[in-house]
Design a protein around this motif. Structure first.
Motif, PDB file in Angstrom:
ATOM      1  N   ASN A  54       0.826  -1.210   0.000  1.00  0.00           N
ATOM      2  CA  ASN A  54       0.000   0.000   0.000  1.00  0.00           C
ATOM      3  C   ASN A  54       0.857   1.256   0.000  1.00  0.00           C
ATOM      4  N   ILE A  55       2.052   1.160   0.642  1.00  0.00           N
ATOM      5  CA  ILE A  55       2.958   2.307   0.762  1.00  0.00           C
ATOM      6  C   ILE A  55       4.379   1.849   0.455  1.00  0.00           C
ATOM      7  N   ILE A  56       5.091   2.649  -0.364  1.00  0.00           N
ATOM      8  CA  ILE A  56       6.497   2.364  -0.649  1.00  0.00           C
ATOM      9  C   ILE A  56       7.347   3.508  -0.118  1.00  0.00           C
ATOM     10  N   LEU A  57       8.358   3.173   0.682  1.00  0.00           N
ATOM     11  CA  LEU A  57       9.401   4.120   1.088  1.00  0.00           C
ATOM     12  C   LEU A  57      10.561   3.877   0.137  1.00  0.00           C
ATOM     13  N   LEU A  74       5.789   2.130 -12.103  1.00  0.00           N
ATOM     14  CA  LEU A  74       4.581   1.977 -11.297  1.00  0.00           C
ATOM     15  C   LEU A  74       3.616   3.147 -11.454  1.00  0.00           C
ATOM     16  N   GLN A  75       3.895   4.032 -12.413  1.00  0.00           N
ATOM     17  CA  GLN A  75       3.147   5.284 -12.484  1.00  0.00           C
ATOM     18  C   GLN A  75       1.644   5.069 -12.614  1.00  0.00           C
ATOM     19  N   GLU A  76       1.235   4.122 -13.448  1.00  0.00           N
ATOM     20  CA  GLU A  76      -0.202   3.888 -13.631  1.00  0.00           C
ATOM     21  C   GLU A  76      -0.866   3.481 -12.332  1.00  0.00           C
ATOM     22  N   ARG A  77      -0.208   2.596 -11.578  1.00  0.00           N
ATOM     23  CA  ARG A  77      -0.767   2.150 -10.294  1.00  0.00           C
ATOM     24  C   ARG A  77      -0.773   3.297  -9.282  1.00  0.00           C
ATOM     25  N   ILE A  78       0.276   4.129  -9.330  1.00  0.00           N
ATOM     26  CA  ILE A  78       0.367   5.267  -8.409  1.00  0.00           C
ATOM     27  C   ILE A  78      -0.739   6.275  -8.705  1.00  0.00           C
ATOM     28  N   LEU A  79      -0.932   6.596  -9.991  1.00  0.00           N
ATOM     29  CA  LEU A  79      -1.929   7.592 -10.373  1.00  0.00           C
ATOM     30  C   LEU A  79      -3.346   7.113 -10.083  1.00  0.00           C
ATOM     31  N   LYS A  80      -3.545   5.793 -10.068  1.00  0.00           N
ATOM     32  CA  LYS A  80      -4.857   5.245  -9.714  1.00  0.00           C
ATOM     33  C   LYS A  80      -5.084   5.244  -8.205  1.00  0.00           C
ATOM     34  N   VAL A  83      -1.198   2.755  -4.706  1.00  0.00           N
ATOM     35  CA  VAL A  83      -0.024   2.734  -3.828  1.00  0.00           C
ATOM     36  C   VAL A  83       0.433   4.168  -3.575  1.00  0.00           C
ATOM     37  N   GLN A  84       0.802   4.453  -2.325  1.00  0.00           N
ATOM     38  CA  GLN A  84       1.371   5.750  -1.948  1.00  0.00           C
ATOM     39  C   GLN A  84       2.895   5.609  -1.910  1.00  0.00           C
ATOM     40  N   THR A  85       3.615   6.626  -2.414  1.00  0.00           N
ATOM     41  CA  THR A  85       5.070   6.544  -2.502  1.00  0.00           C
ATOM     42  C   THR A  85       5.721   7.716  -1.777  1.00  0.00           C
ATOM     43  N   GLY A  90      18.884  11.833   0.173  1.00  0.00           N
ATOM     44  CA  GLY A  90      20.015  12.342   0.956  1.00  0.00           C
ATOM     45  C   GLY A  90      20.576  13.601   0.350  1.00  0.00           C
ATOM     46  N   MET A  91      19.836  14.190  -0.597  1.00  0.00           N
ATOM     47  CA  MET A  91      20.332  15.359  -1.302  1.00  0.00           C
ATOM     48  C   MET A  91      19.256  16.432  -1.355  1.00  0.00           C
ATOM     49  N   GLY A  92      19.660  17.659  -1.423  1.00  0.00           N
ATOM     50  CA  GLY A  92      18.709  18.768  -1.454  1.00  0.00           C
ATOM     51  C   GLY A  92      18.437  19.235  -2.859  1.00  0.00           C
ATOM     52  N   ASP A  93      18.290  18.313  -3.810  1.00  0.00           N
ATOM     53  CA  ASP A  93      18.087  18.637  -5.222  1.00  0.00           C
ATOM     54  C   ASP A  93      16.595  18.818  -5.486  1.00  0.00           C
ATOM     55  N   ASP A  94      16.161  20.088  -5.534  1.00  0.00           N
ATOM     56  CA  ASP A  94      14.742  20.374  -5.738  1.00  0.00           C
ATOM     57  C   ASP A  94      14.239  19.876  -7.086  1.00  0.00           C
ATOM     58  N   GLN A  95      15.092  19.935  -8.105  1.00  0.00           N
ATOM     59  CA  GLN A  95      14.684  19.514  -9.444  1.00  0.00           C
ATOM     60  C   GLN A  95      14.369  18.018  -9.473  1.00  0.00           C
ATOM     61  N   THR A  96      15.208  17.222  -8.792  1.00  0.00           N
ATOM     62  CA  THR A  96      14.973  15.776  -8.735  1.00  0.00           C
ATOM     63  C   THR A  96      13.688  15.470  -7.981  1.00  0.00           C
ATOM     64  N   LEU A  97      13.481  16.153  -6.843  1.00  0.00           N
ATOM     65  CA  LEU A  97      12.255  15.940  -6.072  1.00  0.00           C
ATOM     66  C   LEU A  97      11.032  16.349  -6.880  1.00  0.00           C
ATOM     67  N   SER A  98      11.144  17.453  -7.621  1.00  0.00           N
ATOM     68  CA  SER A  98      10.034  17.916  -8.450  1.00  0.00           C
ATOM     69  C   SER A  98       9.668  16.854  -9.493  1.00  0.00           C
ATOM     70  N   LYS A  99      10.677  16.206 -10.079  1.00  0.00           N
ATOM     71  CA  LYS A  99      10.419  15.150 -11.053  1.00  0.00           C
ATOM     72  C   LYS A  99       9.696  13.971 -10.403  1.00  0.00           C
ATOM     73  N   CYS A 100      10.118  13.645  -9.165  1.00  0.00           N
ATOM     74  CA  CYS A 100       9.451  12.551  -8.437  1.00  0.00           C
ATOM     75  C   CYS A 100       7.974  12.863  -8.215  1.00  0.00           C
ATOM     76  N   PHE A 101       7.676  14.111  -7.827  1.00  0.00           N
ATOM     77  CA  PHE A 101       6.285  14.491  -7.604  1.00  0.00           C
ATOM     78  C   PHE A 101       5.491  14.474  -8.912  1.00  0.00           C
ATOM     79  N   ASP A 102       6.135  14.872 -10.000  1.00  0.00           N
ATOM     80  CA  ASP A 102       5.468  14.821 -11.305  1.00  0.00           C
ATOM     81  C   ASP A 102       5.095  13.392 -11.679  1.00  0.00           C
ATOM     82  N   LEU A 103       5.892  12.434 -11.221  1.00  0.00           N
ATOM     83  CA  LEU A 103       5.644  11.022 -11.526  1.00  0.00           C
ATOM     84  C   LEU A 103       4.685  10.371 -10.531  1.00  0.00           C
ATOM     85  N   GLY A 104       4.204  11.135  -9.552  1.00  0.00           N
ATOM     86  CA  GLY A 104       3.177  10.612  -8.656  1.00  0.00           C
ATOM     87  C   GLY A 104       3.589  10.405  -7.221  1.00  0.00           C
ATOM     88  N   ALA A 105       4.859  10.692  -6.859  1.00  0.00           N
ATOM     89  CA  ALA A 105       5.271  10.559  -5.456  1.00  0.00           C
ATOM     90  C   ALA A 105       4.411  11.476  -4.590  1.00  0.00           C
TER      91      ALA A 105
END
Length: 395
Positions: A54-57, A74-80, A83-85, A90-105
């Motif tokens: 149900n949840i992925i860390l 897993l994007q299709e399953r996440i968008l439905k 599963v919560q992700t 360990g890095m303060g890279d806002d661009q990488t985090l933004s991409k993760c959120f765009d993919l459904g994190a």
């Protein structure tokens, strides 16, 4: 019984995996939470199919298949909402985090892992999971209720048409019975030697058999149309559907409602089959046809006009769409009525003669279920034109 939340911890560091597991075990019992671990993206994806968390860390930076690639898989399953992700970074890279959120994190935690941050974010993910589960259950219940409403409306329409259908069947039954009586009389006369003109008799009997065949075919046509129109076993199925045959079936079922008040012209464009729920599309056709007949009847009571209904089909190749037009010369509608036409329970008919659900359900069937369009043009006193557009391919 309370649901056990299934958590998958994915990190290439064994220390971090163990740290997260131990922290979770201090806050949740085995009955509340089940925990599995994976050391890389490949192992996580392999586990996902059998474990179904149900949840992925999920750690972002891992060798081979990293966290972003796992999100993509897993994007299709996440968008439905299956599963919560929560991303581990360990890095303060806002661009990488933004991409993760765009993919459904849905959230992230930073290394080193802190107890309060981990548990608060996990509890938020659990609440989100429960909310989505509740919404899914509600959606299923609403879908069931809507299907039941469509079927109830269809059966109500068939019930209202029952007397007319019985009359339509009774006509061919009547002359079948008459011809059988005549045949019986001919047989008795032949047997007693009274029929001397054998050639005339042969011609008469041939005509009788032709009439009998016509009557049987007409009854079969009505029954087949009624069966096709009112069937309930495919309430949610999408199959290839012949729009023009659906119109023929609907005209057969509703013939008694229009045949004494309007001439019906059919201009079929030999359109292709479409993917649709045929029973529901037939319900749309019936609603429009009955409304047209009622509007013409009202107009005739006012000025005695000759009723006309024209039904056209056309294939629009550039849009891969089938267009169906219903045009009548009934009373028409004013602008206020057009604006409220698809509102649930809105009706211009007298109390007791309409549910006010027909056009609302028709709009839902065409627009929401089949990704099509339904449009009405009308002028008070000058008739109405309905246009239904349905995609050929699966919606």
């Amino acid at each position: 019984m309370k649901e056990t939340i299934k958590v998958l911890i994915v990190d290439d560091s064994k220390l971090i995996r163990m740290t997260i597991r131990d922290l979770l075990n201090t806050h949740f019992t085995p009955q509340e939470m089940q925990i599995e671990m994976a050391e890389d993206g490949d192992q996580a994806l392999a586990l996902f199919g059998t474990y179904e968390p149900n949840i992925i860390l999920l750690d972002i930076m891992m060798p081979k298949v990293d966290g972003i690639e796992v999100l993509m898989h897993l994007q299709e399953r996440i968008l439905k909402g299956e599963v919560q992700t929560i991303m581990i970074t360990g890095m303060g890279d806002d661009q990488t985090l933004s991409k993760c959120f765009d993919l459904g994190a849905s959230d992230f935690i930073s290394k080193p892992i802190q107890d309060v941050a981990l548990t608060s974010r996990l509890k938020g993910a659990i609440r989100q999971h429960h909310l989505i589960q509740s919404l899914n259950r509600l959606n299923q219940e609403l879908t069931l209720a809507k299907n039941q409403m469509v079927q109830a409306e269809k059966m109500a329409a068939v019930g209202q048409l029952a007397a007319g259908i019985a009359h339509e069947i009774n006509n061919p039954v009547g002359y079948i019975s008459s011809n059988i009586h005549t045949l019986k009389k001919y047989y008795q006369n032949w047997k007693s030697g009274k029929n001397q003109h054998i050639f005339d008799l042969d011609t008469d009997i041939q005509e009788i058999f032709e009439d009998l065949a016509f009557g049987v075919d007409r009854i079969k046509e009505i029954v087949d149309s009624l069966r096709s129109f009112s069937r309930i076993d495919n309430i949610s199925e999408i199959n290839q559907f012949d729009v023009e045959q659906g119109i023929r079936d609907t005209l057969n079922v509703a013939r008694h409602r229009y045949k004494y008040i309007a001439d019906v012209q059919i201009e079929f464009g030999n359109v292709p089959l479409i993917y649709a729920n045929g029973g529901k599309i037939n319900q749309v056709f019936l609603n429009i046809l009955i409304n047209a007949a009622d509007a013409i009847k009202s107009a005739q009571e006012e000025d005695g006009r000759t009723g006309q209904i024209r039904i056209e089909t056309k294939y629009i190749s550039q849009d891969e769409t089938v267009e169906i037009k219903f045009v009548d010369n009934g009373t028409g509608m004013d602008e206020e009525t057009l604006q409220r036409l698809y509102n649930p329970f809105f009706t211009t008919k007298p109390v007791g003669s309409g549910t006010g659900l027909g056009m609302s359900l028709s709009y839902d069937i065409v627009v929401h279920e089949h990704k099509g369009k339904i449009m009405a043009k009308s002028e008070l006193g000058n008739g109405t034109e309905f246009t239904v557009l349905l995609p050929v391919g699966k919606a």
